[in-house]
Design an enzyme around this catalytic site. Structure first.
Site, PDB file in Angstrom:
ATOM      1  CG  HIS A   1      -3.736  20.293   4.800  1.00 10.20           C
ATOM      2  ND1 HIS A   1      -5.193  20.738   5.029  1.00 10.20           N
ATOM      3  CD2 HIS A   1      -3.302  21.662   4.358  1.00 10.20           C
ATOM      4  CE1 HIS A   1      -5.398  21.970   4.841  1.00 10.20           C
ATOM      5  NE2 HIS A   1      -4.127  22.438   4.312  1.00 10.20           N
TER       6      HIS A   1
ATOM      7  CG  HIS B   1      -2.653   3.363   3.560  1.00  7.37           C
ATOM      8  ND1 HIS B   1      -3.696   3.472   2.553  1.00  7.37           N
ATOM      9  CD2 HIS B   1      -2.525   2.305   4.143  1.00  7.37           C
ATOM     10  CE1 HIS B   1      -3.955   2.203   2.293  1.00  7.37           C
ATOM     11  NE2 HIS B   1      -3.192   1.424   3.329  1.00  7.37           N
TER      12      HIS B   1
ATOM     13  CB  CYS C   1      -0.913  -0.041   1.374  1.00 12.48           C
ATOM     14  SG  CYS C   1      -2.178  -1.349   1.134  1.00 12.48           S
TER      15      CYS C   1
ATOM     16  CG  HIS D   1      12.884  -1.450   2.764  1.00  9.40           C
ATOM     17  ND1 HIS D   1      12.455  -2.738   3.548  1.00  9.40           N
ATOM     18  CD2 HIS D   1      12.255  -1.895   1.460  1.00  9.40           C
ATOM     19  CE1 HIS D   1      11.876  -3.750   2.802  1.00  9.40           C
ATOM     20  NE2 HIS D   1      12.041  -2.925   1.610  1.00  9.40           N
TER      21      HIS D   1
ATOM     22  CG  ASN E   1      -6.987  -0.276   2.400  1.00  7.90           C
ATOM     23  OD1 ASN E   1      -6.321   0.275   1.470  1.00  7.90           O
ATOM     24  ND2 ASN E   1      -6.228  -1.255   3.124  1.00  7.90           N
TER      25      ASN E   1
END
Length: 462
Positions: free
Chosen positions: A352, A356, A220, A299, A389
């Site tokens: 702002h 996700h 995602c 990562h 989603n």
């Protein structure tokens, strides 16, 4: 004679009037040349040789300094990061025929005959607490009775999402498709041959030397990876456009088994996608909406627990699905801390937030940890409610919501943050180049924005 005066002795009659006959400055200039010539006439050969050497060395110094200055300026101009502008973006809004209420979801799930009664009830409980509303979208192949997931239907869904978003983007920007020099498509779970990016090149007849990329399996957060890749490419290729397509494909990735860790994905993921046009042309600044300030990629894949918390795999009955580990929230929190640390002081300056819309639990946790207000969380919560989603594209539905509400003002900073398998946490920071007038916007919220925000119950009745 009394009062007499000798006219021959008057200075006005004995001297010429230089103001009328010859300009005084030319007299001075001539005098200067005369004196200089007199001085030069006294120079010996040795004096002239010394003067020449002096002038010669000064000339060489001037040439060397000028050359060095030109060289340094050229290097600076060629190596400095080019500004990356977001000209505009679009989000795909499926037809009403693709809408799926919670009731329809449960009915279709039962009609498949794939799920036990216990797991049907499990899905019902997930839906009730999910934060999803009654107007999310699923592809035709999943809603059909019986479902008919296949490669042809998956391509059909991909084409509808990609081409729908791109058509609107090109219409909004008036960009000739052949002027696009970079194409990046990210879709985690559907990677056919020819690729999705090749499908776009073929459909829009993009130019033959286009740099096209197809990112798969990156979860995602892949949309922001695409933005970061586009940024680096735009820094090395002058005066061009980059088009980024972020989407997920539901058709071939609906789970028809009874492993509860895989059933959560069915309850949350929905149909959607977005197209973004980026430019490094300085004259595009005037018409662009945003300028990219920074991208940060984190990562955690070196850690086994992080690596395995989101995994596509077969269950005991050989049915493929995406497993969500119980460690997911803890892993996401750790990745977020690392990402925020890299962003540093920028975190304190955002107007702002586009977080996700992975699920209600994720949004609740981030709201608490980042100490955000309901106003800050509204775009993410309303996107989850209205569209579900939609994976990597959810960030753009959230930004579109803020635009539709008239919240984006010139100079505002926007933080987009997403999580994905691997495990990754990625951020992008944008600055509004101009205020966005919602009356001039075309996005999936515009015809219903007056209905939002809505109160999302913690436990919905199905």
């Amino acid at each position: 004679m009394m009062g007499g005066r000798d006219s021959s002795s008057s200075p006005d009659r004995n001297l010429p009037d230089f103001k009328k006959s010859v300009k005084l400055k030319y007299v001075k200039l001539g005098y200067h040349y005369l004196i200089t010539a007199a001085q030069l006439s006294t120079f010996s050969r040795t004096d002239l040789a010394t003067l020449w050497d002096h002038l010669q060395y000064n000339l060489i110094s001037v040439i060397l300094c000028s050359t060095l200055l030109v060289f340094i300026t050229t290097i600076y101009v060629m190596t400095r990061p080019r500004p990356v502008y977001l000209v505009d973006f679009s989000c795909y809004k499926p037809d009403d025929a693709r809408k799926c209420t919670k009731k329809i979801f449960m009915e279709r799930s039962k009609l498949t005959g794939s799920f036990t009664e216990e797991n049907l009830e499990f899905q019902r409980k997930i839906l009730q607490r999910s934060g999803l509303g009654e107007s999310t979208y699923l592809p035709e192949a999943v809603l059909n009775v019986p479902p008919n997931p296949c490669m042809a239907e998956a391509r059909k869904e991909a084409e509808a999402v990609m081409f729908g978003a791109i058509d609107e983007l090109l219409d909004k920007t008036n960009v000739n498709p052949k002027d696009i020099g970079i194409l990046i498509v990210n879709c985690s779970l559907f990677n056919p041959t020819p690729s999705l990016s090749a499908m776009i090149v073929n459909h829009y007849k993009l130019r033959g030397n286009i740099l096209s990329y197809n990112l798969g399996g990156m979860g995602c957060s892949a949309g922001l990876i695409s933005i970061d890749l586009a940024k680096h490419l735009l820094n090395s290729i002058p005066n061009t456009y980059a088009m980024v397509i972020s989407m997920e494909n539901i058709t071939l990735n609906w789970y028809f088994g009874n492993d509860r860790s895989k059933l959560v994905s069915n309850c949350l993921f929905r149909m959607g996608g977005a197209a973004v046009l980026l430019s490094n042309k300085r004259w595009d600044r005037r018409r662009s909406k945003y300028e990219l300030v920074d991208t940060v990629r984190t990562h955690k894949g070196a850690d086994d627990k992080c690596f395995g918390c989101v995994t596509q795999e077969e269950d005991s009955a050989s049915k493929v699905g995406v497993t969500l580990s119980k460690d997911l929230m803890a892993v996401a929190g750790d990745a977020l801390k690392t990402n925020i640390t890299t962003l540093g002081p920028l975190v304190l300056a955002f107007e702002h937030f586009c977080i996700h819309a992975g699920g209600r639990a994720v949004l609740d946790e981030l709201e608490k940890n980042l100490k955000l207000t309901d106003w800050h969380m509204e775009p993410s919560r309303m996107t989850l409610y209205r569209f579900g989603n939609t994976s990597s594209s959810s960030l753009w539905y959230e930004l579109a919501y803020s635009e539709a509400k008239g919240r984006i003002k010139k100079g505002d900073r926007i933080w987009q943050i997403a999580f994905g398998s691997g495990f990754k946490c990625n951020s992008s920071v944008w600055r509004a180049v101009r205020s966005v007038n919602p009356k001039k916007e075309k996005n999936p919220w515009m015809d219903e924005i007056h209905e939002f925000p809505v109160d999302v119950p913690t436990h919905a009745t199905i």
